[in-house]
Design a protein around this motif. Structure first.
Motif, PDB file in Angstrom:
ATOM      1  N   ILE A 146      56.728  82.167  33.129  1.00 28.33           N
ATOM      2  CA  ILE A 146      56.283  82.447  34.486  1.00 28.33           C
ATOM      3  C   ILE A 146      56.658  81.225  35.339  1.00 28.33           C
ATOM      4  CG2 ILE A 146      54.380  83.912  33.709  1.00 28.33           C
ATOM      5  CD1 ILE A 146      52.474  81.584  34.308  1.00 28.33           C
ATOM      6  N   PRO A 147      56.637  81.337  36.670  1.00 33.36           N
ATOM      7  CA  PRO A 147      56.982  80.168  37.484  1.00 33.36           C
ATOM      8  C   PRO A 147      56.122  78.961  37.134  1.00 33.36           C
ATOM      9  CG  PRO A 147      56.914  82.134  38.847  1.00 33.36           C
ATOM     10  CD  PRO A 147      56.396  82.536  37.498  1.00 33.36           C
ATOM     11  N   ALA A 148      56.790  77.854  36.838  1.00 34.98           N
ATOM     12  CA  ALA A 148      56.106  76.601  36.478  1.00 34.98           C
ATOM     13  C   ALA A 148      56.823  75.460  37.189  1.00 34.98           C
ATOM     14  CB  ALA A 148      56.122  76.387  34.967  1.00 34.98           C
ATOM     15  N   TYR A 149      56.048  74.437  37.544  1.00 35.33           N
ATOM     16  CA  TYR A 149      56.580  73.354  38.374  1.00 35.33           C
ATOM     17  C   TYR A 149      56.255  71.991  37.769  1.00 35.33           C
ATOM     18  CZ  TYR A 149      56.864  77.202  41.678  1.00 35.33           C
ATOM     19  OH  TYR A 149      57.145  78.414  42.264  1.00 35.33           O
ATOM     20  N   ALA A 150      57.212  71.087  37.881  1.00 32.68           N
ATOM     21  CA  ALA A 150      56.984  69.679  37.552  1.00 32.68           C
ATOM     22  C   ALA A 150      56.720  68.928  38.843  1.00 32.68           C
ATOM     23  CB  ALA A 150      58.207  69.103  36.840  1.00 32.68           C
ATOM     24  N   TYR A 151      55.974  67.814  38.742  1.00 33.67           N
ATOM     25  CA  TYR A 151      55.630  67.011  39.910  1.00 33.67           C
ATOM     26  C   TYR A 151      56.046  65.557  39.698  1.00 33.67           C
ATOM     27  CZ  TYR A 151      52.662  70.962  41.231  1.00 33.67           C
ATOM     28  OH  TYR A 151      52.199  72.211  41.564  1.00 33.67           O
ATOM     29  N   ARG A 152      56.426  64.921  40.790  1.00 28.31           N
ATOM     30  CA  ARG A 152      56.783  63.504  40.767  1.00 28.31           C
ATOM     31  C   ARG A 152      56.054  62.776  41.891  1.00 28.31           C
ATOM     32  NH1 ARG A 152      62.321  60.333  39.844  1.00 28.31           N
ATOM     33  NH2 ARG A 152      61.760  58.332  40.789  1.00 28.31           N
ATOM     34  N   ILE A 153      55.392  61.659  41.549  1.00 25.56           N
ATOM     35  CA  ILE A 153      54.772  60.783  42.534  1.00 25.56           C
ATOM     36  C   ILE A 153      55.600  59.510  42.630  1.00 25.56           C
ATOM     37  CG2 ILE A 153      52.733  59.467  43.202  1.00 25.56           C
ATOM     38  CD1 ILE A 153      51.059  61.237  41.448  1.00 25.56           C
ATOM     39  N   ASP A 154      55.948  59.129  43.839  1.00 23.53           N
ATOM     40  CA  ASP A 154      56.610  57.846  44.098  1.00 23.53           C
ATOM     41  C   ASP A 154      55.751  57.028  45.045  1.00 23.53           C
ATOM     42  OD1 ASP A 154      59.361  57.631  42.828  1.00 23.53           O
ATOM     43  OD2 ASP A 154      59.512  59.613  43.754  1.00 23.53           O
ATOM     44  N   GLN A 155      55.383  55.849  44.618  1.00 27.43           N
ATOM     45  CA  GLN A 155      54.701  54.922  45.514  1.00 27.43           C
ATOM     46  C   GLN A 155      55.746  54.246  46.380  1.00 27.43           C
ATOM     47  OE1 GLN A 155      52.974  51.471  43.654  1.00 27.43           O
ATOM     48  NE2 GLN A 155      51.415  51.242  45.231  1.00 27.43           N
ATOM     49  N   LYS A 156      55.503  54.194  47.678  1.00 26.82           N
ATOM     50  CA  LYS A 156      56.466  53.572  48.579  1.00 26.82           C
ATOM     51  C   LYS A 156      56.521  52.063  48.325  1.00 26.82           C
ATOM     52  CE  LYS A 156      55.931  57.073  52.177  1.00 26.82           C
ATOM     53  NZ  LYS A 156      55.575  57.353  53.593  1.00 26.82           N
ATOM     54  N   PRO A 157      57.648  51.425  48.669  1.00 27.74           N
ATOM     55  CA  PRO A 157      57.747  49.962  48.485  1.00 27.74           C
ATOM     56  C   PRO A 157      56.605  49.247  49.193  1.00 27.74           C
ATOM     57  CG  PRO A 157      59.889  50.894  49.018  1.00 27.74           C
ATOM     58  CD  PRO A 157      58.888  51.998  49.193  1.00 27.74           C
ATOM     59  N   ARG A 158      56.126  48.178  48.559  1.00 26.71           N
ATOM     60  CA  ARG A 158      55.000  47.406  49.102  1.00 26.71           C
ATOM     61  C   ARG A 158      55.480  46.073  49.658  1.00 26.71           C
ATOM     62  NH1 ARG A 158      52.421  46.793  43.643  1.00 26.71           N
ATOM     63  NH2 ARG A 158      54.605  47.059  43.082  1.00 26.71           N
ATOM     64  N   MET A 159      54.702  45.521  50.563  1.00 25.94           N
ATOM     65  CA  MET A 159      55.041  44.225  51.124  1.00 25.94           C
ATOM     66  C   MET A 159      55.055  43.171  50.024  1.00 25.94           C
ATOM     67  SD  MET A 159      55.718  44.629  54.288  1.00 25.94           S
ATOM     68  CE  MET A 159      55.826  42.890  54.719  1.00 25.94           C
ATOM     69  N   GLY A 160      55.925  42.176  50.190  1.00 24.02           N
ATOM     70  CA  GLY A 160      56.014  41.098  49.223  1.00 24.02           C
ATOM     71  C   GLY A 160      54.817  40.159  49.300  1.00 24.02           C
ATOM     72  N   THR A 161      54.819  39.144  48.449  1.00 19.82           N
ATOM     73  CA  THR A 161      53.709  38.194  48.381  1.00 19.82           C
ATOM     74  C   THR A 161      53.555  37.429  49.699  1.00 19.82           C
ATOM     75  OG1 THR A 161      54.083  37.926  46.013  1.00 19.82           O
ATOM     76  CG2 THR A 161      52.758  36.235  47.105  1.00 19.82           C
ATOM     77  N   PHE A 162      52.325  37.358  50.174  1.00 23.16           N
ATOM     78  CA  PHE A 162      52.029  36.682  51.435  1.00 23.16           C
ATOM     79  C   PHE A 162      52.036  35.167  51.214  1.00 23.16           C
ATOM     80  CE2 PHE A 162      48.804  35.131  54.573  1.00 23.16           C
ATOM     81  CZ  PHE A 162      49.541  35.420  55.717  1.00 23.16           C
ATOM     82  N   ASN A 163      52.753  34.447  52.081  1.00 32.23           N
ATOM     83  CA  ASN A 163      52.895  32.990  51.973  1.00 32.23           C
ATOM     84  C   ASN A 163      51.779  32.312  52.778  1.00 32.23           C
ATOM     85  OD1 ASN A 163      53.692  30.283  52.020  1.00 32.23           O
ATOM     86  ND2 ASN A 163      55.871  30.817  51.970  1.00 32.23           N
ATOM     87  N   ILE A 164      50.665  32.042  52.088  1.00 27.16           N
ATOM     88  CA  ILE A 164      49.508  31.441  52.769  1.00 27.16           C
ATOM     89  C   ILE A 164      49.844  30.046  53.295  1.00 27.16           C
ATOM     90  CG2 ILE A 164      47.135  30.641  52.450  1.00 27.16           C
ATOM     91  CD1 ILE A 164      46.730  32.851  50.434  1.00 27.16           C
ATOM     92  N   ALA A 165      50.591  29.271  52.483  1.00 25.21           N
ATOM     93  CA  ALA A 165      50.923  27.898  52.889  1.00 25.21           C
ATOM     94  C   ALA A 165      51.716  27.895  54.198  1.00 25.21           C
ATOM     95  CB  ALA A 165      51.706  27.204  51.778  1.00 25.21           C
ATOM     96  N   LYS A 166      52.653  28.803  54.326  1.00 26.22           N
ATOM     97  CA  LYS A 166      53.463  28.877  55.535  1.00 26.22           C
ATOM     98  C   LYS A 166      52.614  29.289  56.730  1.00 26.22           C
ATOM     99  CE  LYS A 166      57.773  30.823  57.353  1.00 26.22           C
ATOM    100  NZ  LYS A 166      58.929  31.715  57.073  1.00 26.22           N
ATOM    101  N   ALA A 167      51.672  30.209  56.485  1.00 25.06           N
ATOM    102  CA  ALA A 167      50.783  30.639  57.563  1.00 25.06           C
ATOM    103  C   ALA A 167      49.942  29.466  58.064  1.00 25.06           C
ATOM    104  CB  ALA A 167      49.890  31.775  57.077  1.00 25.06           C
ATOM    105  N   ARG A 168      49.498  28.633  57.161  1.00 28.59           N
ATOM    106  CA  ARG A 168      48.697  27.475  57.562  1.00 28.59           C
ATOM    107  C   ARG A 168      49.539  26.452  58.312  1.00 28.59           C
ATOM    108  NH1 ARG A 168      45.344  26.885  51.837  1.00 28.59           N
ATOM    109  NH2 ARG A 168      43.747  28.476  52.312  1.00 28.59           N
ATOM    110  N   GLU A 169      50.792  26.306  57.873  1.00 28.48           N
ATOM    111  CA  GLU A 169      51.691  25.381  58.568  1.00 28.48           C
ATOM    112  C   GLU A 169      51.897  25.808  60.020  1.00 28.48           C
ATOM    113  OE1 GLU A 169      55.342  25.110  56.468  1.00 28.48           O
ATOM    114  OE2 GLU A 169      54.465  24.182  54.684  1.00 28.48           O
TER     115      GLU A 169
END
Length: 321
Positions: A146-169
């Motif tokens: 009978i009709p059957a379906y597969a599913y795929r989840i993709d998480q979108k790209p995430r922001m890279g590591t936040f540079n706290i030291a640079k923010a303080r500078e």
């Protein structure tokens, strides 16, 4: 992204395995998505560490009972709990009529928004089934009785590591403003300077990808949907020695599942939907099924009820589940 198996048997439950259901906990969200809902799935929730109150979406592969008979009780219990914010259910065309008939004939009242979505158009055209800002869901038509379906989840790209030291500078004071910058937003400081969050974050991190594929015989559509995924969960109802029966019943063997994983170049393969004929003590056991698949695709693991693990990105080395 955490995956928990709530049922890994095909057709009927056994003492060790309930019928099909897999829960996915989304990262950085108190939210669960469920794939298939075989009989007694809500009981499996109670035996696990998952919270049914966090359930938001349910994806049904097809209308065979071992994949849907748990829906009525689960939905009714969510209504009695009184704290459900709403459920979206995705599946084949007859799913809506099935649910409406069940609710009507059992005089069940659902005190929360219950929305059903047909997936046939998305599967046949290749368009996105769901885009909720952080995740994209696609589906594909499989080859079953009978009709059957597969599913795929993709998480979108995430922001890279936040540079706290640079923010303080730059003289940016710590506080809620850091959250906006971490998200890549543009902010205006009190002195009028405009700071783009992207300039304070490292390279984007790829998201995770997950594919759930059952019930089906070997098919190119499963390969195309799973291509490059971190994790493929694929049915493996039969051993290779029973290939003829697999084709008759439109189910996969261990070799079919492994070939799908190999051709799609996925990171890891997990076998599920095992026939009760391979219970421990019989001539062939689940360990034999695993060995058959690993001969073709070494990064193969065997699902069991209540197995829970984090998806490992393909860029990382695989480890035993």
């Amino acid at each position: 992204m955490q995956v928990t198996f709530l049922g890994t048997s095909s057709g009927v439950p056994t003492r060790a395995r309930n019928v099909s259901s897999v829960a996915v906990r989304l990262p950085q969200r108190s939210e669960l998505w469920l794939f298939d809902c075989g009989e007694a799935t809500q009981h499996q929730f109670l035996r696990s560490e998952l919270r049914i109150s966090q359930l938001r979406r349910i994806f049904i592969t097809h209308m065979h009972g071992d994949h849907i008979f748990g829906l009525p009780g689960l939905l009714a219990s969510l209504g009695l709990a009184g704290n459900c914010g709403g459920i979206d259910i995705y599946g084949p065309d007859p799913l809506r009529d099935y649910l409406e008939s069940m609710l009507r004939t059992s005089s069940t009242r659902i005190g929360y928004p219950l929305r059903t979505h047909r997936v046939n158009t998305a599967a046949s055209s290749g368009i996105v089934l769901l885009d909720d800002k952080e995740f994209v869901v696609k589906c594909a038509l499989l080859s079953h009785r009978i009709p059957a379906y597969a599913y795929r989840i993709d998480q979108k790209p995430r922001m890279g590591t936040f540079n706290i030291a640079k923010a303080r500078e730059l003289g940016i004071p710590p506080g809620p403003i850091y959250a906006d910058l971490k998200a890549g937003h543009e902010i205006i400081l009190a002195d009028g300077r405009i700071i783009k969050g992207s300039t304070l974050c490292g390279p984007q991190k790829p998201g995770y990808s997950f594919v759930y594929c059952t019930d089906t015989v070997f098919t190119e559509s499963a390969i195309n949907l799973a291509r490059g995924a971190d994790l493929l969960i694929h049915e493996s109802t039969f051993a290779h020695s029973e290939t003829e029966m697999a084709y008759q019943r439109q189910h996969s063997t261990t070799i079919m599942a492994a070939q799908t994983a190999a051709e799609a170049k996925v990171g890891q393969l997990v076998l599920t939907h095992l026939s009760p004929r391979y219970a421990h003590g019989n001539i062939l056991t689940p360990a034999d099924l695993l060995n058959e698949a690993k001969a073709i695709f070494p990064s193969t693991f065997l699902a069991k009820d209540f197995l829970s693990f984090e998806i490992i990105p393909k860029v990382s080395s695989s480890s035993d589940l």
